[in-house]
Design a protein around this motif. Structure first.
Motif, PDB file in Angstrom:
ATOM      1  N   GLN A 184       0.814  -1.222   0.000  1.00  0.00           N
ATOM      2  CA  GLN A 184       0.000   0.000   0.000  1.00  0.00           C
ATOM      3  C   GLN A 184       0.850   1.275   0.000  1.00  0.00           C
ATOM      4  N   ARG A 185       2.184   1.089   0.003  1.00  0.00           N
ATOM      5  CA  ARG A 185       3.082   2.219   0.182  1.00  0.00           C
ATOM      6  C   ARG A 185       2.905   3.299  -0.900  1.00  0.00           C
ATOM      7  N   ASN A 186       2.957   2.914  -2.159  1.00  0.00           N
ATOM      8  CA  ASN A 186       2.863   3.897  -3.237  1.00  0.00           C
ATOM      9  C   ASN A 186       1.504   4.590  -3.282  1.00  0.00           C
ATOM     10  N   VAL A 187       0.461   3.829  -2.976  1.00  0.00           N
ATOM     11  CA  VAL A 187      -0.890   4.408  -2.952  1.00  0.00           C
ATOM     12  C   VAL A 187      -0.978   5.460  -1.851  1.00  0.00           C
ATOM     13  N   LYS A 188      -0.433   5.121  -0.676  1.00  0.00           N
ATOM     14  CA  LYS A 188      -0.446   6.028   0.466  1.00  0.00           C
ATOM     15  C   LYS A 188       0.325   7.313   0.150  1.00  0.00           C
ATOM     16  N   ILE A 189       1.516   7.152  -0.425  1.00  0.00           N
ATOM     17  CA  ILE A 189       2.351   8.309  -0.741  1.00  0.00           C
ATOM     18  C   ILE A 189       1.666   9.208  -1.758  1.00  0.00           C
ATOM     19  N   LYS A 190       1.041   8.598  -2.761  1.00  0.00           N
ATOM     20  CA  LYS A 190       0.352   9.389  -3.786  1.00  0.00           C
ATOM     21  C   LYS A 190      -0.789  10.192  -3.168  1.00  0.00           C
ATOM     22  N   GLU A 191      -1.511   9.576  -2.226  1.00  0.00           N
ATOM     23  CA  GLU A 191      -2.607  10.271  -1.533  1.00  0.00           C
ATOM     24  C   GLU A 191      -2.067  11.466  -0.743  1.00  0.00           C
ATOM     25  N   VAL A 192      -0.951  11.236  -0.040  1.00  0.00           N
ATOM     26  CA  VAL A 192      -0.352  12.308   0.765  1.00  0.00           C
ATOM     27  C   VAL A 192       0.106  13.454  -0.131  1.00  0.00           C
ATOM     28  N   LEU A 193       0.778  13.129  -1.229  1.00  0.00           N
ATOM     29  CA  LEU A 193       1.251  14.166  -2.135  1.00  0.00           C
ATOM     30  C   LEU A 193       0.096  14.944  -2.759  1.00  0.00           C
ATOM     31  N   THR A 194      -0.971  14.247  -3.077  1.00  0.00           N
ATOM     32  CA  THR A 194      -2.151  14.922  -3.631  1.00  0.00           C
ATOM     33  C   THR A 194      -2.747  15.881  -2.610  1.00  0.00           C
ATOM     34  N   ASP A 195      -2.867  15.415  -1.354  1.00  0.00           N
ATOM     35  CA  ASP A 195      -3.389  16.269  -0.277  1.00  0.00           C
ATOM     36  C   ASP A 195      -2.475  17.476  -0.051  1.00  0.00           C
ATOM     37  N   LEU A 196      -1.156  17.226  -0.065  1.00  0.00           N
ATOM     38  CA  LEU A 196      -0.188  18.301   0.140  1.00  0.00           C
ATOM     39  C   LEU A 196      -0.285  19.327  -0.992  1.00  0.00           C
ATOM     40  N   TYR A 197      -0.362  18.837  -2.205  1.00  0.00           N
ATOM     41  CA  TYR A 197      -0.463  19.703  -3.389  1.00  0.00           C
ATOM     42  C   TYR A 197      -1.727  20.560  -3.314  1.00  0.00           C
ATOM     43  N   ASP A 198      -2.852  19.934  -3.004  1.00  0.00           N
ATOM     44  CA  ASP A 198      -4.128  20.653  -2.953  1.00  0.00           C
ATOM     45  C   ASP A 198      -4.149  21.697  -1.841  1.00  0.00           C
ATOM     46  N   TYR A 199      -3.653  21.313  -0.656  1.00  0.00           N
ATOM     47  CA  TYR A 199      -3.693  22.267   0.456  1.00  0.00           C
ATOM     48  C   TYR A 199      -2.686  23.387   0.265  1.00  0.00           C
ATOM     49  N   MET A 200      -1.560  23.060  -0.369  1.00  0.00           N
ATOM     50  CA  MET A 200      -0.561  24.085  -0.634  1.00  0.00           C
ATOM     51  C   MET A 200      -1.144  25.153  -1.568  1.00  0.00           C
ATOM     52  N   LYS A 201      -1.868  24.726  -2.578  1.00  0.00           N
ATOM     53  CA  LYS A 201      -2.494  25.677  -3.499  1.00  0.00           C
ATOM     54  C   LYS A 201      -3.520  26.537  -2.766  1.00  0.00           C
ATOM     55  N   THR A 202      -4.289  25.915  -1.853  1.00  0.00           N
ATOM     56  CA  THR A 202      -5.272  26.665  -1.071  1.00  0.00           C
ATOM     57  C   THR A 202      -4.584  27.700  -0.189  1.00  0.00           C
ATOM     58  N   HIS A 203      -3.529  27.258   0.496  1.00  0.00           N
ATOM     59  CA  HIS A 203      -2.787  28.170   1.378  1.00  0.00           C
ATOM     60  C   HIS A 203      -2.192  29.334   0.591  1.00  0.00           C
ATOM     61  N   PHE A 204      -1.572  29.014  -0.530  1.00  0.00           N
ATOM     62  CA  PHE A 204      -0.957  30.070  -1.338  1.00  0.00           C
ATOM     63  C   PHE A 204      -2.002  31.066  -1.849  1.00  0.00           C
ATOM     64  N   LYS A 205      -3.185  30.552  -2.182  1.00  0.00           N
ATOM     65  CA  LYS A 205      -4.269  31.434  -2.630  1.00  0.00           C
ATOM     66  C   LYS A 205      -4.666  32.403  -1.510  1.00  0.00           C
ATOM     67  N   HIS A 206      -4.792  31.894  -0.274  1.00  0.00           N
ATOM     68  CA  HIS A 206      -5.122  32.740   0.880  1.00  0.00           C
ATOM     69  C   HIS A 206      -4.024  33.789   1.110  1.00  0.00           C
ATOM     70  N   GLU A 207      -2.774  33.335   1.015  1.00  0.00           N
ATOM     71  CA  GLU A 207      -1.645  34.219   1.276  1.00  0.00           C
ATOM     72  C   GLU A 207      -1.567  35.318   0.209  1.00  0.00           C
ATOM     73  N   GLU A 208      -1.838  34.946  -1.031  1.00  0.00           N
ATOM     74  CA  GLU A 208      -1.804  35.929  -2.121  1.00  0.00           C
ATOM     75  C   GLU A 208      -2.923  36.962  -1.981  1.00  0.00           C
ATOM     76  N   LYS A 209      -4.080  36.521  -1.511  1.00  0.00           N
ATOM     77  CA  LYS A 209      -5.183  37.455  -1.270  1.00  0.00           C
ATOM     78  C   LYS A 209      -4.793  38.450  -0.170  1.00  0.00           C
ATOM     79  N   PHE A 210      -4.161  37.934   0.896  1.00  0.00           N
ATOM     80  CA  PHE A 210      -3.709  38.786   1.997  1.00  0.00           C
ATOM     81  C   PHE A 210      -2.687  39.813   1.506  1.00  0.00           C
ATOM     82  N   MET A 211      -1.744  39.366   0.658  1.00  0.00           N
ATOM     83  CA  MET A 211      -0.734  40.282   0.121  1.00  0.00           C
ATOM     84  C   MET A 211      -1.379  41.401  -0.699  1.00  0.00           C
ATOM     85  N   GLN A 212      -2.406  41.051  -1.458  1.00  0.00           N
ATOM     86  CA  GLN A 212      -3.101  42.067  -2.254  1.00  0.00           C
ATOM     87  C   GLN A 212      -3.835  43.058  -1.356  1.00  0.00           C
TER      88      GLN A 212
END
Length: 282
Positions: A184-212
């Motif tokens: 299950q290792r590769n499946v687990k890692i892919k899930e984590v990376l997907t979650d990290l990627y999605d949340y990172m984009k959300t965080h960056f969007k919030h941060e960019e709005k704050f900067m504006q």
């Protein structure tokens, strides 16, 4: 004059440690000399002060050279794979200081102060956090990486919402280091990376709005840094099917401990500093 251009801005922080006693002590010594130079640059603009400043910057140059020589010897002992590139960075930084010393007599003190501060903040500190941290990762076992990985209070930027989102990014990444069945290792890692990627984009969007909202002057440059971090995650996802498990985990730690931590320490703190020094905009 930018209010942040002063010796009090050049403070050694524990997050700059690479956990090699000699190298860390030398880094701290460089900060001490840099603070001395910045203090002198605040004095009255006359030839006496310029000569004194030239002496201190020359002392900084000499000590930087000694430190780089010791660091390169340490990398050779470790068989560090990026030694050649690291040496080139050292050479470029010494060339920048050489240029500053040669132009000292032609510059106003205010210009010298700005050039010196830019060198220290944008190159020297960045070098420690980004490049010297890579040496630390190379010389750290995977078990130690896993044990020490995670959010630390020293990463706080002093904004509760941004700190909470940064902490969540670390929490998501930490999931990748939890042991699961090999099948299950590769499946687990892919899930984590997907979650990290999605949340990172959300965080960056919030941060960019704050900067504006606060009319942050380096908005476009900061936005590009966000893009580059997202690209690093994308590249890691693409490499996953053919990457050795141990190498993957070190690469993930490198992205978080270098790209993201550096981003927090250097760049996100600039946003908060700007916000506090310009309350009338909010």
């Amino acid at each position: 004059m930018n209010s942040k251009l002063n010796s009090n801005s050049i403070i050694w922080k524990s997050e700059y440690n690479i956990n090699n006693f000699r190298i860390d002590k030398e880094h701290q010594k460089l900060f001490t000399i840099a603070r001395e130079a910045m203090s002198i640059s605040r004095l009255k603009d006359d030839e006496k002060v310029k000569n004194k400043l030239k002496d201190v910057i020359t002392k900084l140059f000499d000590y930087v050279g000694t430190h780089f020589s010791n660091e390169q010897k340490y990398m050779e002992e470790l068989d560090y794979p990026e030694l050649t590139n690291h040496k080139l960075l050292h050479r470029n930084m010494l060339n920048m200081l050489t240029t500053l010393i040669s132009e000292l007599n032609k510059l106003e003190l205010q210009e010298i102060e700005k050039s010196l501060f830019t060198f220290i903040e944008e190159y020297f500190i960045r070098h420690i956090v980004l490049e010297d941290k890579k040496i630390q990762l190379w010389n750290t076992s995977l078990s130690d990486l896993k044990r020490n990985f995670g959010w630390k209070e020293i990463y706080s930027v002093g904004n509760p919402k941004i700190d909470a989102e940064h902490k969540k990014l670390f929490d998501i990444a930490e999931e990748a280091f939890i042991e699961v069945d090999a099948t299950q290792r590769n499946v687990k890692i892919k899930e984590v990376l997907t979650d990290l990627y999605d949340y990172m984009k959300t965080h960056f969007k919030h941060e960019e709005k704050f900067m504006q909202e606060i009319e942050y002057p380096s908005f476009e440059e900061h936005k590009l840094l966000h893009h580059n971090i997202i690209e690093k995650i994308n590249t890691l996802v693409k490499k996953l099917p053919t990457m050795d498990e141990n190498i993957f985990e070190k690469e993930l730690a490198k992205i978080i401990d270098i790209a993201l931590v550096h981003h927090i320490i250097q760049e996100d703190r600039k946003i908060i500093s700007w916000s506090r020094s310009n309350p009338q905009i909010q």
